[in-house]
Design a protein around this motif. Structure first.
Motif, PDB file in Angstrom:
ATOM      1  N   PRO A   1       0.839  -1.207   0.000  1.00 39.83           N
ATOM      2  CA  PRO A   1       0.000   0.000   0.000  1.00 39.83           C
ATOM      3  C   PRO A   1       0.874   1.257   0.000  1.00 39.83           C
ATOM      4  O   PRO A   1       2.033   1.222   0.420  1.00 39.83           O
ATOM      5  CB  PRO A   1      -0.779  -0.117   1.317  1.00 39.83           C
ATOM      6  N   PRO A   2       0.321   2.398  -0.430  1.00 37.95           N
ATOM      7  CA  PRO A   2       1.046   3.661  -0.287  1.00 37.95           C
ATOM      8  C   PRO A   2       1.038   4.096   1.173  1.00 37.95           C
ATOM      9  O   PRO A   2       0.271   3.582   1.982  1.00 37.95           O
ATOM     10  CB  PRO A   2       0.250   4.628  -1.166  1.00 37.95           C
ATOM     11  N   SER A   3       1.901   5.038   1.500  1.00 36.07           N
ATOM     12  CA  SER A   3       1.985   5.507   2.885  1.00 36.07           C
ATOM     13  C   SER A   3       2.722   6.837   2.905  1.00 36.07           C
ATOM     14  O   SER A   3       3.327   7.240   1.908  1.00 36.07           O
ATOM     15  CB  SER A   3       2.724   4.481   3.760  1.00 36.07           C
ATOM     16  N   SER A   4       2.697   7.508   4.048  1.00 37.28           N
ATOM     17  CA  SER A   4       3.412   8.784   4.161  1.00 37.28           C
ATOM     18  C   SER A   4       3.620   9.134   5.625  1.00 37.28           C
ATOM     19  O   SER A   4       3.028   8.523   6.517  1.00 37.28           O
ATOM     20  CB  SER A   4       2.634   9.910   3.472  1.00 37.28           C
ATOM     21  N   ARG A   5       4.465  10.144   5.859  1.00 32.37           N
ATOM     22  CA  ARG A   5       4.670  10.678   7.206  1.00 32.37           C
ATOM     23  C   ARG A   5       3.727  11.847   7.489  1.00 32.37           C
ATOM     24  O   ARG A   5       3.800  12.466   8.542  1.00 32.37           O
ATOM     25  CB  ARG A   5       6.119  11.142   7.369  1.00 32.37           C
ATOM     26  N   HIS A   6       2.848  12.156   6.537  1.00 37.30           N
ATOM     27  CA  HIS A   6       1.851  13.186   6.763  1.00 37.30           C
ATOM     28  C   HIS A   6       0.740  12.621   7.642  1.00 37.30           C
ATOM     29  O   HIS A   6       0.536  11.405   7.699  1.00 37.30           O
ATOM     30  CB  HIS A   6       1.268  13.680   5.430  1.00 37.30           C
ATOM     31  N   GLN A   7       0.006  13.488   8.261  1.00 39.96           N
ATOM     32  CA  GLN A   7      -1.055  13.048   9.164  1.00 39.96           C
ATOM     33  C   GLN A   7      -2.295  12.618   8.395  1.00 39.96           C
ATOM     34  O   GLN A   7      -2.862  13.395   7.626  1.00 39.96           O
ATOM     35  CB  GLN A   7      -1.423  14.182  10.128  1.00 39.96           C
ATOM     36  N   GLY A   8      -2.692  11.346   8.547  1.00 39.89           N
ATOM     37  CA  GLY A   8      -4.003  10.921   8.086  1.00 39.89           C
ATOM     38  C   GLY A   8      -4.137  10.454   6.663  1.00 39.89           C
ATOM     39  O   GLY A   8      -5.243  10.150   6.224  1.00 39.89           O
ATOM     40  N   GLY A   9      -3.050  10.346   5.904  1.00 38.84           N
ATOM     41  CA  GLY A   9      -3.178   9.893   4.525  1.00 38.84           C
ATOM     42  C   GLY A   9      -1.896  10.050   3.741  1.00 38.84           C
ATOM     43  O   GLY A   9      -0.805  10.108   4.313  1.00 38.84           O
ATOM     44  N   CYS A  10      -2.019  10.127   2.411  1.00 35.07           N
ATOM     45  CA  CYS A  10      -0.848  10.263   1.559  1.00 35.07           C
ATOM     46  C   CYS A  10      -1.260  10.886   0.225  1.00 35.07           C
ATOM     47  O   CYS A  10      -2.438  10.947  -0.119  1.00 35.07           O
ATOM     48  CB  CYS A  10      -0.184   8.910   1.318  1.00 35.07           C
ATOM     49  N   HIS A  11      -0.278  11.345  -0.515  1.00 32.70           N
ATOM     50  CA  HIS A  11      -0.530  11.909  -1.837  1.00 32.70           C
ATOM     51  C   HIS A  11      -0.564  10.810  -2.901  1.00 32.70           C
ATOM     52  O   HIS A  11       0.125   9.792  -2.788  1.00 32.70           O
ATOM     53  CB  HIS A  11       0.575  12.899  -2.223  1.00 32.70           C
ATOM     54  N   VAL A  12      -1.372  11.030  -3.925  1.00 30.51           N
ATOM     55  CA  VAL A  12      -1.355  10.193  -5.123  1.00 30.51           C
ATOM     56  C   VAL A  12      -1.319  11.105  -6.349  1.00 30.51           C
ATOM     57  O   VAL A  12      -1.763  12.251  -6.299  1.00 30.51           O
ATOM     58  CB  VAL A  12      -2.573   9.251  -5.208  1.00 30.51           C
ATOM     59  N   LEU A  13      -0.773  10.587  -7.424  1.00 29.53           N
ATOM     60  CA  LEU A  13      -0.713  11.308  -8.693  1.00 29.53           C
ATOM     61  C   LEU A  13      -1.707  10.675  -9.654  1.00 29.53           C
ATOM     62  O   LEU A  13      -1.642   9.474  -9.924  1.00 29.53           O
ATOM     63  CB  LEU A  13       0.703  11.244  -9.269  1.00 29.53           C
TER      64      LEU A  13
END
Length: 423
Positions: free
Chosen positions: A351-363
């Protein structure tokens, strides 16, 4: 009678009260400062993604296709792409390599396209740069920790999210952006090829046509015209976090068993028995088998086309657990899935993931960058995925609509699914 004037200063109590008030104000201000910093980092991350999206569109305008995920030189005297090879990279390069000239990274591209030129440190260049040594020291096609070849270890600013603290060894050059491979784990390492890069095998090609439902297909030309569901409705890349060696369920994959079992129920990946009850974002300290190599983790090799490094899927929601199976390549000689491939080349849930709060970016395919929350509607996670193994369906039959809700629909390119609302 003359009265004397007494000069009075601050008492200790008054001074302590003032200090306490200042402390409270600083305490109230710090979260706002941190939030402002994270907002700036998140915007910078989004801008990186927009630059990559523009580069992909410029690449497509130039070559009438997307940059190929898993491309490069051939095998050069080895039996299969997952075996030792010091004279080539066995078509293991990620799509990010071909994208370099279109994202203002011409100098890196010049080095890679002329590999016998001197390295940046002045050492002798390699004529056919292999992808580098494996964690046990053997040279292995597909790994990018080759310290004798500079570009594989280059930290490229446009590939890094400012919120991700990952840096340095044991990783090579890191990336926080990965291509979308759809909503099935099958065929995600080899595409329509076999272990010998033989591209005419009927079963391997049939498997890829059924299983590879994302915008990018390993070792196969992909174009915008293939995205029949609409560019604005289809994810082509997603954000990922890089591994820090801390047993994070998002970055350090768990070894989860056979492909057929996993394809029937992907929810087994992050089951409650495998995660730490007091820290659900981390694997439990006992009873969990993780990839036994420090340099294998999400995003740790930007030039490597295997899913653990530069791939993402729309099965589990963002920031869910990652897993690899104990199989991951199709052998047309034995007509079987094989388990002898190294852990970073096996099929897996990414899965995608990020260090941002609550979600992640997609293109998105049209170049738009969107922030997807962890709570996006993702269907029933116990549903089987589309999974053709050899000529038989181990899960849903080929051509089925995604069983993973809106999230699955966004990751498939041609399943005739309608996106009914804004996301």
């Amino acid at each position: 009678m003359k009265l004397s004037r007494v000069q009075r200063g601050f008492t200790l109590v008054e001074l302590l009260v003032v200090i306490a008030i200042i402390g409270v104000l600083v305490g109230l201000l710090l979260p706002a400062v941190q939030a402002a910093r994270e907002a700036a980092r998140r915007m910078s991350c989004s801008n990186n993604f927009k630059q990559i999206g523009l580069g992909i569109h410029n690449y497509h305008s130039a070559y009438n296709q997307l940059p190929t995920q898993k491309s490069g030189t051939g095998m050069s005297a080895v039996a299969s792409w997952d075996l030792t090879n010091v004279n080539g990279n066995c078509e293991e390069l990620s799509a990010l390599v071909g994208l370099l000239p279109f994202v203002e990274a011409q100098s890196a591209w010049e080095q890679i396209s002329n590999p016998n030129a001197p390295n940046k440190d002045g050492s002798t260049g390699t004529l056919y740069p292999a992808m580098g040594p494996t964690p046990d020291g053997a040279v292995q096609g597909g790994n990018t920790a080759d310290t004798s070849y500079g570009p594989w270890n280059e930290e490229l600013a446009f590939l890094r999210c400012p919120s991700d603290p990952g840096e340095g060894l044991p990783a090579a050059g890191r990336t926080n952006y990965a291509v979308c491979l759809g909503d099935s784990i099958l065929s995600s390492t080899e595409g329509p090829t076999t272990r010998t890069l033989y591209k005419k095998d009927a079963n391997a090609g049939q498997m890829a046509r059924a299983n590879c439902r994302g915008a990018f297909v390993p070792r196969q030309r992909a174009m915008f015209r293939d995205i029949l569901d609409g560019l604005a409705n289809t994810i082509i890349m997603g954000e990922i976090t890089t591994d820090l060696g801390d047993r994070d369920i998002r970055t350090n994959p768990r070894v989860s068993g056979a492909v057929a079992t996993f394809a029937l129920d992907p929810s087994v990946c992050g089951g409650p028995t495998f995660v730490d009850a007091s820290r659900p974002q981390f694997w439990a300290a006992t009873g969990v088998t993780l990839i036994n190599a420090a340099s294998i983790g999400r995003g740790m090799r930007w030039a490597d086309g295997n899913p653990v490094y530069t791939g993402m899927m729309t099965i589990s929601p963002p920031n869910s657990a990652t897993c690899v199976t104990n199989e991951g390549a199709y052998d047309h000689n034995s007509d079987t899935l094989v388990a002898t491939v190294t852990a970073d080349k096996r099929y897996g849930l990414m899965p995608p993931s990020s260090r941002h709060q609550g979600g992640c970016h997609v293109l998105m395919g049209d170049g738009a960058v969107k922030f997807i929350t962890d709570s996006i509607e993702a269907g029933t996670q116990t549903n089987p995925m589309v999974a053709m193994i050899h000529a038989s369906n181990a899960g849903l039959p080929a051509g089925s609509q995604s069983p993973y809700g809106l999230w699955g629909k966004l990751g498939t390119k041609a399943s005739k699914e309608v996106i009914e609302s804004e996301f």
